[in-house]
Design a protein around this motif. Structure first.
Motif, short mmCIF file in Angstrom:
data_model
loop_
_atom_site.label_atom_id
_atom_site.label_comp_id
_atom_site.label_asym_id
_atom_site.label_seq_id
_atom_site.Cartn_x
_atom_site.Cartn_y
_atom_site.Cartn_z
N ASP A 138 0.83 -1.21 0.00
CA ASP A 138 0.00 0.00 0.00
C ASP A 138 0.86 1.25 0.00
OD1 ASP A 138 -2.24 -1.51 -0.02
OD2 ASP A 138 -2.85 -1.11 2.03
N GLY A 139 1.96 1.20 0.73
CA GLY A 139 2.84 2.35 0.82
C GLY A 139 3.37 2.79 -0.53
N ILE A 140 3.84 1.84 -1.31
CA ILE A 140 4.40 2.22 -2.61
C ILE A 140 3.30 2.64 -3.59
CG2 ILE A 140 4.46 -0.09 -3.66
CD1 ILE A 140 7.11 0.69 -4.96
N ILE A 141 2.13 2.02 -3.46
CA ILE A 141 1.01 2.42 -4.32
C ILE A 141 0.61 3.87 -4.02
CG2 ILE A 141 -1.41 1.98 -4.87
CD1 ILE A 141 0.30 -0.17 -5.99
N GLN A 142 0.55 4.21 -2.74
CA GLN A 142 0.21 5.58 -2.38
C GLN A 142 1.27 6.57 -2.88
OE1 GLN A 142 -0.40 5.44 1.88
NE2 GLN A 142 -1.97 3.87 1.61
N ALA A 143 2.52 6.20 -2.73
CA ALA A 143 3.60 7.07 -3.21
C ALA A 143 3.49 7.26 -4.72
CB ALA A 143 4.96 6.48 -2.85
N ALA A 144 3.14 6.19 -5.42
CA ALA A 144 3.00 6.28 -6.87
C ALA A 144 1.82 7.18 -7.25
CB ALA A 144 2.81 4.89 -7.47
N TYR A 145 0.74 7.08 -6.51
CA TYR A 145 -0.43 7.92 -6.77
C TYR A 145 -0.07 9.39 -6.58
CZ TYR A 145 -5.42 9.20 -6.72
OH TYR A 145 -6.66 9.74 -7.00
N ARG A 146 0.63 9.66 -5.47
CA ARG A 146 1.07 11.04 -5.19
C ARG A 146 1.94 11.56 -6.33
NH1 ARG A 146 3.08 9.49 -0.50
NH2 ARG A 146 1.32 9.22 0.91
N ARG A 147 2.90 10.76 -6.73
CA ARG A 147 3.80 11.17 -7.80
C ARG A 147 3.05 11.43 -9.09
NH1 ARG A 147 9.18 9.79 -8.49
NH2 ARG A 147 9.13 10.35 -6.29
N PHE A 148 2.10 10.56 -9.40
CA PHE A 148 1.32 10.69 -10.63
C PHE A 148 0.53 11.99 -10.65
CE2 PHE A 148 -3.05 9.87 -12.32
CZ PHE A 148 -2.74 9.99 -13.66
N LEU A 149 -0.19 12.28 -9.59
CA LEU A 149 -1.00 13.50 -9.54
C LEU A 149 -0.12 14.74 -9.57
CD1 LEU A 149 -3.75 12.50 -6.94
CD2 LEU A 149 -3.94 12.68 -9.42
N GLU A 150 0.99 14.65 -8.87
CA GLU A 150 1.96 15.75 -8.85
C GLU A 150 2.44 16.06 -10.26
OE1 GLU A 150 4.95 14.85 -5.88
OE2 GLU A 150 6.48 15.64 -7.25
N ARG A 151 2.72 15.02 -11.04
CA ARG A 151 3.20 15.24 -12.40
C ARG A 151 2.13 15.83 -13.30
NH1 ARG A 151 6.52 9.75 -13.30
NH2 ARG A 151 8.40 10.34 -12.14
N LEU A 152 0.90 15.33 -13.14
CA LEU A 152 -0.20 15.89 -13.93
C LEU A 152 -0.34 17.38 -13.63
CD1 LEU A 152 -3.40 13.66 -14.02
CD2 LEU A 152 -1.71 14.06 -15.80
N PHE A 153 -0.35 17.68 -12.35
CA PHE A 153 -0.52 19.07 -11.91
C PHE A 153 0.60 19.94 -12.45
CE2 PHE A 153 -0.22 22.50 -8.77
CZ PHE A 153 -1.54 22.90 -8.70
N GLU A 154 1.83 19.46 -12.35
CA GLU A 154 2.96 20.26 -12.79
C GLU A 154 3.01 20.40 -14.31
OE1 GLU A 154 6.34 18.53 -10.92
OE2 GLU A 154 5.85 19.44 -8.98
N ALA A 155 2.56 19.39 -15.01
CA ALA A 155 2.53 19.50 -16.47
C ALA A 155 1.60 20.63 -16.90
CB ALA A 155 2.08 18.19 -17.09
N ALA A 156 0.52 20.81 -16.16
CA ALA A 156 -0.42 21.88 -16.50
C ALA A 156 0.13 23.24 -16.04
CB ALA A 156 -1.78 21.61 -15.86
N HIS A 157 0.65 23.28 -14.83
CA HIS A 157 1.05 24.56 -14.26
C HIS A 157 2.40 25.06 -14.77
CE1 HIS A 157 -2.16 25.47 -11.36
NE2 HIS A 157 -2.45 24.22 -11.66
N GLY A 158 3.20 24.13 -15.26
CA GLY A 158 4.45 24.55 -15.87
C GLY A 158 4.23 25.51 -17.04
N ALA A 159 3.05 25.40 -17.65
CA ALA A 159 2.76 26.23 -18.81
C ALA A 159 2.47 27.68 -18.45
CB ALA A 159 1.57 25.65 -19.57
N ILE A 160 2.15 27.95 -17.19
CA ILE A 160 1.79 29.33 -16.84
C ILE A 160 2.60 29.92 -15.70
CG2 ILE A 160 -0.56 29.21 -17.74
CD1 ILE A 160 -1.46 28.73 -14.81
N GLU A 161 3.22 29.07 -14.89
CA GLU A 161 3.88 29.64 -13.71
C GLU A 161 5.17 30.36 -14.12
OE1 GLU A 161 4.68 26.54 -10.97
OE2 GLU A 161 6.11 25.55 -12.28
#
Lengths: 207, 207
Positions: free
Chosen positions: B54-77
């Motif tokens: 569960d620990g690694i799955i949660q870490a992977a989920y966090r990483r995944f959402l973080e990347r999605l978010f940054e891919a979008a925000h990298g375009a404007i920040e």
DNA sequence: CTTGTTTTTATGCAGTTGCATAAACTATGC
DNA sequence: GCATAGTTTATGCAACTGCATAAAAACAAG
């Protein structure tokens, strides 16, 4: 011991148990033993009605898509008295109402999606219903525009269909997953208003 | 035997292996042994870096959402020179481009969604990034409208944000899953045009 | 009731699962 | 170099997996 039943009935019970199990506990937990538990039956029975575990999963996927499709089309079929614009309106509203907008349906969709991307048989099932749905959307939009004296070219129609289809799918997920934050009525109002703006039509408000 | 590495690096490799494994074979196939295979190490190592599976799955989920978010925000920040309308435009375009619009990202999202609905820890991770994303959408829309001299009330702003958010999510899925049928450029054109109509703005076309 | 067919259960098997443990290895300070 | 702490592997276990098979039960026809 579970009392003996009509074959067809047993099959339906097993398929429903599969869908309930997947919706509640996810595809990873949907083992033959657990599905049998949900159906109130012992696990060997599944192999009597289905060739393999894949078989019952595929049957469940078919049933699920069939129900989604019918929930939407039940709102407009055999209602020839409706104007094209009203038909579109009813179709959109049905797609923004239970049983389509429920956590169960979105969860089932999400659980099946990866399977439909790996497994050829599942992909074929997906393809069939995808065709039907997008075609229906296209036709409804086409007729509604035509009734307003507008005849969109193929590219324009395709674009409008993609946009409206995307909008409805997005609202479907948003509405189903955050039912506390977003009332069904408001979801419908947002959807009808947005579709109206996208298509340049006046689709009104939820009843 | 895999050569010894910096702890942080090993952790990243394991998380990436988890994401690759889930995207390619689905969450059901993502066992500790298979994840270790993808990372080129033996299965015991996962328990050295993570408390449990569960620990690694949660870490992977966090990483995944973080990347999605940054891919979008990298375009404007860090681009303060852009007008509010241009910021919204860039944000929408980023959300309709790779790496956000890829089968991998949609498949990962679909695989994680059911977990986020059953498991409390996963739900919390989801909640955090959901808040950030919807808030960002709201603010961008708010600023763009304000720059046009329009000050929407709270209800109106909320509705517009839900509609645009839904639209983009729906197009994201549609575009990622049917790349053969729908070019990225056309997806972007449809998205910008639709958002323009929903908001009463002119967001232009893809570059 | 008996016979025969269809449905359901019971049981078992080889392979896989998450996790625990100890042993083997690698790097680093002295 | 060598002892020490930090990484990685090897191995094993109890639980669970899909599937196969045979026995048992439910039913229909005579």
């Amino acid at each position: 011991m579970a009392t003996r039943r009509d074959s067809n009935d047993r099959e339906n019970v097993l398929i429903d148990a599969t869908l309930t199990c997947i919706a509640r506990e996810g595809i990873s937990a949907a083992t033959v033993r657990k599905i049998a538990d949900y159906a109130g039956v012992t696990n060997g029975l599944i192999r009597f009605y289905f060739k393999s575990k894949d078989g019952i999963i595929q049957a469940a996927y078919r049933r699920f898509l069939e129900r989604l499709f019918e929930a939407a089309h039940g709102a407009i079929e055999a209602r020839r008295e409706l104007t094209p614009q009203e038909r579109l309106r009813h179709y959109l509203l049905a797609n923004l109402s239970p049983p389509i907008v429920t956590p169960e349906s979105v969860l089932l969709w999400a659980n099946f999606l990866p399977l439909a991307h790996q497994d050829a048989a599942m992909a074929e099932i997906r393809e069939l219903w995808y065709e039907r749905t997008t075609h229906a959307f296209r036709e409804l939009i086409h007729e509604a525009l035509r009734a307003q004296g507008r005849e969109p070219d193929e590219v324009e129609l395709r674009r409008l269909a993609v946009a409206v289809n995307g909008l409805i799918d997005g609202l479907w997920i948003e509405g189903a997953l955050s039912a506390e934050r977003l009332e069904i009525r408001e979801l419908q109002a947002i959807g009808l208003d947005a579709a109206s703006r996208l298509l340049g039509l006046t689709l009104g408000e939820p009843a």
